[in-house]
Scaffold this motif. Structure first.
Motif, short mmCIF file in Angstrom:
data_model
loop_
_atom_site.label_atom_id
_atom_site.label_comp_id
_atom_site.label_asym_id
_atom_site.label_seq_id
_atom_site.Cartn_x
_atom_site.Cartn_y
_atom_site.Cartn_z
N VAL A 1 -0.44 4.77 10.23
CA VAL A 1 -0.51 4.93 8.78
C VAL A 1 0.90 5.19 8.28
O VAL A 1 1.63 6.01 8.85
CB VAL A 1 -1.45 6.10 8.39
N TYR A 2 1.28 4.47 7.23
CA TYR A 2 2.58 4.62 6.61
C TYR A 2 2.42 5.33 5.27
O TYR A 2 1.53 5.00 4.50
CB TYR A 2 3.25 3.25 6.41
N TYR A 3 3.30 6.29 5.02
CA TYR A 3 3.24 7.09 3.80
C TYR A 3 4.44 6.81 2.92
O TYR A 3 5.55 6.56 3.42
CB TYR A 3 3.20 8.59 4.15
N ARG A 4 4.20 6.86 1.61
CA ARG A 4 5.24 6.67 0.60
C ARG A 4 5.09 7.76 -0.45
O ARG A 4 3.97 8.15 -0.79
CB ARG A 4 5.02 5.33 -0.12
N VAL A 5 6.21 8.21 -0.97
CA VAL A 5 6.19 9.16 -2.08
C VAL A 5 5.79 8.39 -3.33
O VAL A 5 6.25 7.26 -3.54
CB VAL A 5 7.57 9.81 -2.25
N GLY B 1 12.15 4.80 1.85
CA GLY B 1 11.18 5.60 1.11
C GLY B 1 9.78 5.54 1.66
O GLY B 1 8.82 5.85 0.97
N GLU B 2 9.68 5.14 2.91
CA GLU B 2 8.37 5.00 3.56
C GLU B 2 8.51 5.45 5.01
O GLU B 2 9.52 5.19 5.64
CB GLU B 2 7.96 3.53 3.51
N ALA B 3 7.49 6.16 5.51
CA ALA B 3 7.56 6.65 6.89
C ALA B 3 6.22 6.49 7.58
O ALA B 3 5.18 6.77 7.01
CB ALA B 3 7.98 8.11 6.91
N CYS B 4 6.31 6.08 8.83
CA CYS B 4 5.12 6.02 9.69
C CYS B 4 4.81 7.44 10.12
O CYS B 4 5.71 8.23 10.40
CB CYS B 4 5.42 5.15 10.91
N VAL B 5 3.53 7.75 10.19
CA VAL B 5 3.14 9.08 10.64
C VAL B 5 3.73 9.37 12.02
O VAL B 5 4.06 10.51 12.34
CB VAL B 5 1.61 9.26 10.60
N CYS B 6 3.93 8.34 12.81
CA CYS B 6 4.50 8.53 14.15
C CYS B 6 5.95 9.03 14.10
O CYS B 6 6.42 9.64 15.05
CB CYS B 6 4.42 7.23 14.95
N LEU C 1 1.64 11.52 -2.46
CA LEU C 1 1.88 10.46 -1.49
C LEU C 1 0.83 9.37 -1.63
O LEU C 1 -0.30 9.63 -2.06
CB LEU C 1 1.81 10.99 -0.05
N THR C 2 1.20 8.17 -1.23
CA THR C 2 0.25 7.09 -1.04
C THR C 2 0.35 6.68 0.42
O THR C 2 1.34 7.00 1.09
CB THR C 2 0.55 5.87 -1.95
N SER C 3 -0.65 5.98 0.92
CA SER C 3 -0.60 5.57 2.32
C SER C 3 -1.18 4.18 2.49
O SER C 3 -1.93 3.69 1.64
CB SER C 3 -1.37 6.55 3.20
N GLU C 4 -0.81 3.57 3.60
CA GLU C 4 -1.30 2.24 3.95
C GLU C 4 -1.44 2.17 5.47
O GLU C 4 -0.50 2.51 6.20
CB GLU C 4 -0.30 1.19 3.47
N ARG C 5 -2.60 1.76 5.93
CA ARG C 5 -2.82 1.60 7.37
C ARG C 5 -2.33 0.22 7.79
O ARG C 5 -2.64 -0.78 7.17
CB ARG C 5 -4.29 1.74 7.71
N ARG C 6 -1.54 0.20 8.86
CA ARG C 6 -1.05 -1.05 9.46
C ARG C 6 -1.33 -0.97 10.95
O ARG C 6 -0.61 -0.28 11.67
CB ARG C 6 0.44 -1.23 9.21
N GLY C 7 -2.37 -1.63 11.37
CA GLY C 7 -2.78 -1.54 12.76
C GLY C 7 -3.27 -0.14 13.06
O GLY C 7 -4.13 0.37 12.37
#
Length: 115
Positions: A97-101, A58-63, A88-94
């Motif tokens: 950016v990872y997105y979640r519904v 349920g989470e995807a990297c923008v890449c 969506l919500t997002s979280e930056r990791r390095g």
């Protein structure tokens, strides 16, 4: 004295509205709901939303989701619109950016449209 570390609180979008068959929407409810549906009304946004929602965990990297036939800046624009609508919500990791519904919103939209 406790050594437990408190988890950061995430902003959760409150479910908007009751089922449409239960009562008429207020002006505020209609405005909030229209923003969500407007965000999903674009084919690229709907596809990006689907890619995130169906991604493993349920989470995807923008890449992993940026190959939707438009440029990277356009993908970023569409993801921003989905976030602004509360979908969506997002979280930056390095550098990524990872997105979640946002599950509460999706559930609320489904219940609103259901009978």
């Amino acid at each position: 004295m406790s050594n437990a570390v408190e988890a950061p609180k995430l902003d959760v979008v409150a479910p908007c509205c009751p089922p449409l068959t239960e009562r008429p929407l207020t002006a505020d409810e209609a405005e909030r709901t229209a923003r969500m549906f407007k965000a999903l009304g674009d084919p690229v946004r709907l596809r990006l939303f689907s890619l995130v929602a169906s991604h493993e965990g349920g989470e995807a990297c923008v890449c992993d989701i940026s190959d939707v036939g438009v440029s990277q800046p356009t993908v970023s624009h569409h993801l921003k619109k989905l976030k602004e609508a509360g979908l969506l919500t997002s979280e930056r990791r390095g550098t990524w950016v990872y997105y979640r519904v946002e599950p509460s919103v999706v559930t609320a939209l489904g219940q609103m449209l259901g009978r």
